[in-house]
Design a protein around this motif. Structure first.
Motif, PDB file in Angstrom:
ATOM      1  N   LEU A 165      14.588   6.303   8.324  1.00  0.00           N
ATOM      2  CA  LEU A 165      13.946   6.070   7.024  1.00  0.00           C
ATOM      3  C   LEU A 165      14.071   4.617   6.553  1.00  0.00           C
ATOM      4  N   PRO A 166      15.260   3.994   6.586  1.00  0.00           N
ATOM      5  CA  PRO A 166      15.328   2.587   6.147  1.00  0.00           C
ATOM      6  C   PRO A 166      14.431   1.667   6.973  1.00  0.00           C
ATOM      7  N   ARG A 167      14.363   1.935   8.266  1.00  0.00           N
ATOM      8  CA  ARG A 167      13.500   1.106   9.124  1.00  0.00           C
ATOM      9  C   ARG A 167      12.026   1.342   8.787  1.00  0.00           C
ATOM     10  N   PHE A 168      11.645   2.587   8.506  1.00  0.00           N
ATOM     11  CA  PHE A 168      10.260   2.882   8.112  1.00  0.00           C
ATOM     12  C   PHE A 168       9.919   2.127   6.832  1.00  0.00           C
ATOM     13  N   ARG A 169      10.853   2.173   5.874  1.00  0.00           N
ATOM     14  CA  ARG A 169      10.596   1.472   4.599  1.00  0.00           C
ATOM     15  C   ARG A 169      10.409  -0.018   4.815  1.00  0.00           C
ATOM     16  N   SER A 170      11.266  -0.617   5.632  1.00  0.00           N
ATOM     17  CA  SER A 170      11.207  -2.073   5.781  1.00  0.00           C
ATOM     18  C   SER A 170      10.086  -2.533   6.705  1.00  0.00           C
ATOM     19  N   LEU A 171       9.787  -1.780   7.753  1.00  0.00           N
ATOM     20  CA  LEU A 171       8.784  -2.239   8.717  1.00  0.00           C
ATOM     21  C   LEU A 171       7.381  -1.729   8.436  1.00  0.00           C
ATOM     22  N   VAL A 172       7.252  -0.443   8.171  1.00  0.00           N
ATOM     23  CA  VAL A 172       5.933   0.162   8.090  1.00  0.00           C
ATOM     24  C   VAL A 172       5.427   0.238   6.651  1.00  0.00           C
ATOM     25  N   GLN A 173       6.244   0.741   5.758  1.00  0.00           N
ATOM     26  CA  GLN A 173       5.780   0.934   4.381  1.00  0.00           C
ATOM     27  C   GLN A 173       5.343  -0.382   3.750  1.00  0.00           C
ATOM     28  N   ARG A 174       6.112  -1.420   3.974  1.00  0.00           N
ATOM     29  CA  ARG A 174       5.762  -2.724   3.406  1.00  0.00           C
ATOM     30  C   ARG A 174       4.428  -3.227   3.983  1.00  0.00           C
ATOM     31  N   ARG A 175       4.229  -3.063   5.285  1.00  0.00           N
ATOM     32  CA  ARG A 175       2.989  -3.542   5.905  1.00  0.00           C
ATOM     33  C   ARG A 175       1.786  -2.726   5.449  1.00  0.00           C
ATOM     34  N   LEU A 176       1.959  -1.403   5.294  1.00  0.00           N
ATOM     35  CA  LEU A 176       0.867  -0.583   4.780  1.00  0.00           C
ATOM     36  C   LEU A 176       0.490  -1.013   3.362  1.00  0.00           C
ATOM     37  N   ALA A 177       1.484  -1.340   2.570  1.00  0.00           N
ATOM     38  CA  ALA A 177       1.209  -1.817   1.207  1.00  0.00           C
ATOM     39  C   ALA A 177       0.416  -3.120   1.253  1.00  0.00           C
ATOM     40  N   GLU A 178       0.795  -4.035   2.144  1.00  0.00           N
ATOM     41  CA  GLU A 178       0.070  -5.295   2.269  1.00  0.00           C
ATOM     42  C   GLU A 178      -1.386  -5.059   2.678  1.00  0.00           C
ATOM     43  N   LEU A 179      -1.587  -4.146   3.623  1.00  0.00           N
ATOM     44  CA  LEU A 179      -2.950  -3.838   4.063  1.00  0.00           C
ATOM     45  C   LEU A 179      -3.777  -3.248   2.923  1.00  0.00           C
ATOM     46  N   ALA A 180      -3.190  -2.317   2.193  1.00  0.00           N
ATOM     47  CA  ALA A 180      -3.917  -1.676   1.098  1.00  0.00           C
ATOM     48  C   ALA A 180      -4.250  -2.690   0.003  1.00  0.00           C
ATOM     49  N   VAL A 181      -3.307  -3.549  -0.336  1.00  0.00           N
ATOM     50  CA  VAL A 181      -3.547  -4.564  -1.366  1.00  0.00           C
ATOM     51  C   VAL A 181      -4.654  -5.516  -0.922  1.00  0.00           C
ATOM     52  N   GLU A 182      -4.628  -5.917   0.345  1.00  0.00           N
ATOM     53  CA  GLU A 182      -5.660  -6.822   0.854  1.00  0.00           C
ATOM     54  C   GLU A 182      -7.037  -6.155   0.813  1.00  0.00           C
ATOM     55  N   ARG A 183      -7.113  -4.892   1.202  1.00  0.00           N
ATOM     56  CA  ARG A 183      -8.391  -4.165   1.142  1.00  0.00           C
ATOM     57  C   ARG A 183      -8.886  -4.068  -0.300  1.00  0.00           C
ATOM     58  N   LEU A 184      -7.990  -3.748  -1.208  1.00  0.00           N
ATOM     59  CA  LEU A 184      -8.381  -3.644  -2.618  1.00  0.00           C
ATOM     60  C   LEU A 184      -8.885  -4.985  -3.144  1.00  0.00           C
ATOM     61  N   ARG A 185      -8.168  -6.044  -2.807  1.00  0.00           N
ATOM     62  CA  ARG A 185      -8.558  -7.366  -3.295  1.00  0.00           C
ATOM     63  C   ARG A 185      -9.928  -7.757  -2.765  1.00  0.00           C
ATOM     64  N   ARG A 186     -10.178  -7.499  -1.476  1.00  0.00           N
ATOM     65  CA  ARG A 186     -11.463  -7.880  -0.884  1.00  0.00           C
ATOM     66  C   ARG A 186     -12.619  -7.049  -1.419  1.00  0.00           C
ATOM     67  N   HIS A 198     -12.605  -4.896  -4.245  1.00  0.00           N
ATOM     68  CA  HIS A 198     -12.691  -4.619  -5.675  1.00  0.00           C
ATOM     69  C   HIS A 198     -12.217  -5.773  -6.551  1.00  0.00           C
ATOM     70  N   GLY A 199     -11.775  -6.859  -5.939  1.00  0.00           N
ATOM     71  CA  GLY A 199     -11.315  -7.994  -6.727  1.00  0.00           C
ATOM     72  C   GLY A 199      -9.945  -7.727  -7.337  1.00  0.00           C
ATOM     73  N   ALA A 200      -9.618  -8.512  -8.351  1.00  0.00           N
ATOM     74  CA  ALA A 200      -8.330  -8.350  -9.023  1.00  0.00           C
ATOM     75  C   ALA A 200      -8.403  -7.124  -9.930  1.00  0.00           C
ATOM     76  N   ILE A 201      -7.538  -6.157  -9.674  1.00  0.00           N
ATOM     77  CA  ILE A 201      -7.516  -4.931 -10.479  1.00  0.00           C
ATOM     78  C   ILE A 201      -6.084  -4.619 -10.863  1.00  0.00           C
ATOM     79  N   GLY A 202      -5.919  -3.813 -11.876  1.00  0.00           N
ATOM     80  CA  GLY A 202      -4.593  -3.425 -12.334  1.00  0.00           C
ATOM     81  C   GLY A 202      -4.056  -2.230 -11.563  1.00  0.00           C
ATOM     82  N   PRO A 203      -2.793  -1.889 -11.825  1.00  0.00           N
ATOM     83  CA  PRO A 203      -2.172  -0.769 -11.126  1.00  0.00           C
ATOM     84  C   PRO A 203      -2.873   0.570 -11.375  1.00  0.00           C
TER      85      PRO A 203
END
Length: 132
Positions: free
Chosen positions: A66-87, A89-94
Motif C-alpha cells: 500500500l505505501p508503495r502504491f500511494r507513492s508510485l502509482v496514486q501520485r502519477r494517476l493524480a498527475e495524469l488526471a490533473v493534466e487531462r482536466l487542464r487540457r 477543461h482549463g482551470a477548474i475548481g475541486p
C-alpha cells in the motif's frame, strides 16, 4: 653427428605434425554483419513498449504494498488526471473536477487509499481518465 641428425629429424617431424594439425582446424566463417537499426519510425514504438513494460512492472510491484502504491502509482494517476482536466477543461475548481472525474476516481487521486484497488477497478478508473 648422429645425435644432431636425430634432433634434426625430430624437429622436422614435429614441424610436419604441426602443419597437419593446423590444416585440420576448421575455419570459422565470419559472422554476418549486423543489419543497421531500422529508421526512426521503429524507435517510438520501441519506446512505447518499454514504457508499457515499465508501468506493468510498477503496478505489479505495488499489488501488495500500500505505501508503495500511494507513492508510485496514486501520485502519477493524480498527475495524469490533473493534466487531462487542464487540457480539456482549463482551470477548474475541486468541485467541478469531482463532477467531471466522478466520485470514485476523484477520491482515488485526492485521498490516501486504504487498500490497493483490484486490477479491474484500476483498469476502470484508468479508462475513466482516458475518457476525459
Amino acid at each position: 653427428m648422429t645425435a644432431l641428425l636425430w634432433h634434426l629429424g625430430i624437429l622436422t617431424a614435429a614441424a610436419a605434425l604441426a602443419v597437419v594439425i593446423v590444416r585440420r582446424i576448421p575455419v570459422i566463417p565470419p559472422k554476418p554483419p549486423v543489419p543497421p537499426r531500422a529508421a526512426a519510425a521503429a524507435e517510438p514504438a520501441d519506446r512505447a513498449f518499454a514504457q508499457a513494460r515499465w508501468w506493468e512492472h510498477r503496478l505489479a510491484s505495488t499489488r501488495d504494498d500500500l505505501p508503495r502504491f500511494r507513492s508510485l502509482v496514486q501520485r502519477r494517476l493524480a498527475e495524469l488526471a490533473v493534466e487531462r482536466l487542464r487540457r480539456r477543461h482549463g482551470a477548474i475548481g475541486p468541485g467541478r473536477a469531482a463532477e467531471i472525474l466522478g466520485g470514485e476516481l476523484y477520491e482515488l487521486i485526492t485521498v490516501p487509499v486504504a487498500a490497493v484497488p483490484t486490477r479491474a477497478e484500476l483498469a476502470r478508473l484508468i479508462a475513466r481518465i482516458e475518457e476525459i
